[in-house]
Design an enzyme around this catalytic site. Structure first.
Site, PDB file in Angstrom:
ATOM      1  N   TYR A 144       0.837  -1.196   0.000  1.00 35.28           N
ATOM      2  CA  TYR A 144       0.000   0.000   0.000  1.00 35.28           C
ATOM      3  C   TYR A 144       0.876   1.251   0.000  1.00 35.28           C
ATOM      4  O   TYR A 144       0.727   2.138  -0.844  1.00 35.28           O
ATOM      5  CB  TYR A 144      -0.915  -0.015   1.224  1.00 35.28           C
ATOM      6  N   LYS A 148       1.447   4.101  -2.835  1.00 34.44           N
ATOM      7  CA  LYS A 148       1.016   5.465  -2.511  1.00 34.44           C
ATOM      8  C   LYS A 148       2.149   6.461  -2.778  1.00 34.44           C
ATOM      9  O   LYS A 148       1.903   7.606  -3.167  1.00 34.44           O
ATOM     10  CB  LYS A 148       0.556   5.571  -1.057  1.00 34.44           C
TER      11      LYS A 148
END
Length: 350
Positions: A144, A148
């Site tokens: 993640y 990001k």
């Protein structure tokens, strides 16, 4: 009598508007008089005042339908951080964001506000009062965070006042609040299974938890301040409750508020962390033969046992940000909204 249409400048689109943050953002925009389009892979929002567009985030043509006549786009679509699907993270957070930027430019969108994450500078070690000028994590703690970082870089580098395309990234941390499908339901489920008895570390590590209404406030302030030659163009901003709290105290207040026991037994941080690393290696070795997902992962242990809180001074200075809801009230509202998860027979109150 014909109704007067809203100014074009008040027309916006929320990509990922069916999600937890997206729904709260849409509701607040409507309250402020914006005309709102929502784009998502599934319809999770029911509101007659919203124009909903269903499609693939990576498909520019799908996106363009939702962006017609729109001047401001809020991009908050992302897989849940708890997922371990690397391909999905890369597709949605990076490839999908590149498609969003392309579609925005083709549609004449002027402003793009990205929901990023404060975790883009977190590597699993203490961050105390972190500033926006901290370098991106060289060793991101999970897929993640890794994607990001790619996403935020892509959005901020696309800021181009000469082409009348302005971008800004909002970095919330630890979002919580009513209707969150992750934090409170997972916490309660863990408590029901008797797995919320232990505190990792000494329990003093301060962490930012941010009420969803404050995150929404930060997004809308950014959109309203995002103008040519403004200080926020092409920049990232931390948005938190600005009230760091011990990680385990926050969880305990949620649990006790819903009638469950707070964790009380301490486990040494380094011991748990290295056990988590070993279990992760074992799961990788066994992957060809069976699916084994450890409860404790190095990422989860790091989040639970280290300091990670961030300064909002830059947002205060450049955007006039100040949390709308203080932490005590936010926790109270959140617990009340999950009364259906209260332990049977419990009369516990905040």
């Amino acid at each position: 009598m014909a109704t007067r249409s809203r100014p074009v400048s008040k027309k916006c689109a929320v990509i990922g508007g069916s999600g937890f943050l997206g729904q709260h953002l849409v509701e607040s925009l409507l309250e402020k008089g914006y005309s709102v389009n929502v784009f998502d892979i599934h319809k999770g929002i029911q509101n007659d005042r919203v124009c909903f567009f269903q499609g693939d985030l990576c498909n520019v043509q799908d996106l363009q339908l939702a962006l017609e006549g729109v001047t401001t786009v809020f991009h908050c679509a992302s897989p849940a951080p708890s997922s371990d699907n690397r391909e999905l993270f890369y597709k949605v957070n990076f490839i999908g964001t590149k498609a969003v930027i392309r579609a925005c430019k083709q549609a004449g969108v002027q402003k793009l506000i990205l929901t990023s994450s404060a975790s883009v500078v977190f590597e699993g070690s203490d961050v105390k009062n972190g500033q926006e000028d901290l370098p991106y994590a060289k060793k991101p703690i999970d897929y993640y965070t890794e994607t990001k970082i790619l996403q935020e870089k892509e959005v901020l580098s696309s800021n181009n006042p000469d082409e009348n395309f302005l971008t800004v990234a909002i970095r919330p941390h630890g979002i919580f609040g009513p209707r969150d499908p992750q934090l409170v339901p997972v916490l309660v489920d863990t408590a029901k299974r008797g797995k919320m008895k232990f505190i990792i570390g000494d329990g003093n590590n301060l962490v930012d938890f941010t009420f969803v209404k404050n995150v929404v406030h930060g997004h809308i302030l950014a959109a309203e301040r995002l103008e040519k030659n403004s200080a926020i163009c092409g920049k990232a901003y931390h948005i938190t409750n600005d009230e760091p709290i011990p990680f385990w105290e926050f969880l305990s207040r949620i649990l006790v508020g819903l009638g469950y026991d707070a964790p009380r037994y301490h486990l040494p941080y380094l011991l748990v962390y290295y056990l988590a690393v070993m279990l992760s290696l074992v799961s990788l070795l066994l992957k060809p033969f069976l699916t084994f997902k450890p409860t404790f992962t190095p990422m989860r242990v790091a989040l639970a046992g280290t300091y990670h809180y961030y300064s909002c001074e830059k947002a205060k200075c450049d955007m006039g940000y100040s949390p709308l809801v203080r932490l005590d009230k936010a926790i109270e509202e959140t617990v009340q909204s999950y009364s259906h998860l209260r332990r049977a027979g419990s009369t516990a109150e905040m």
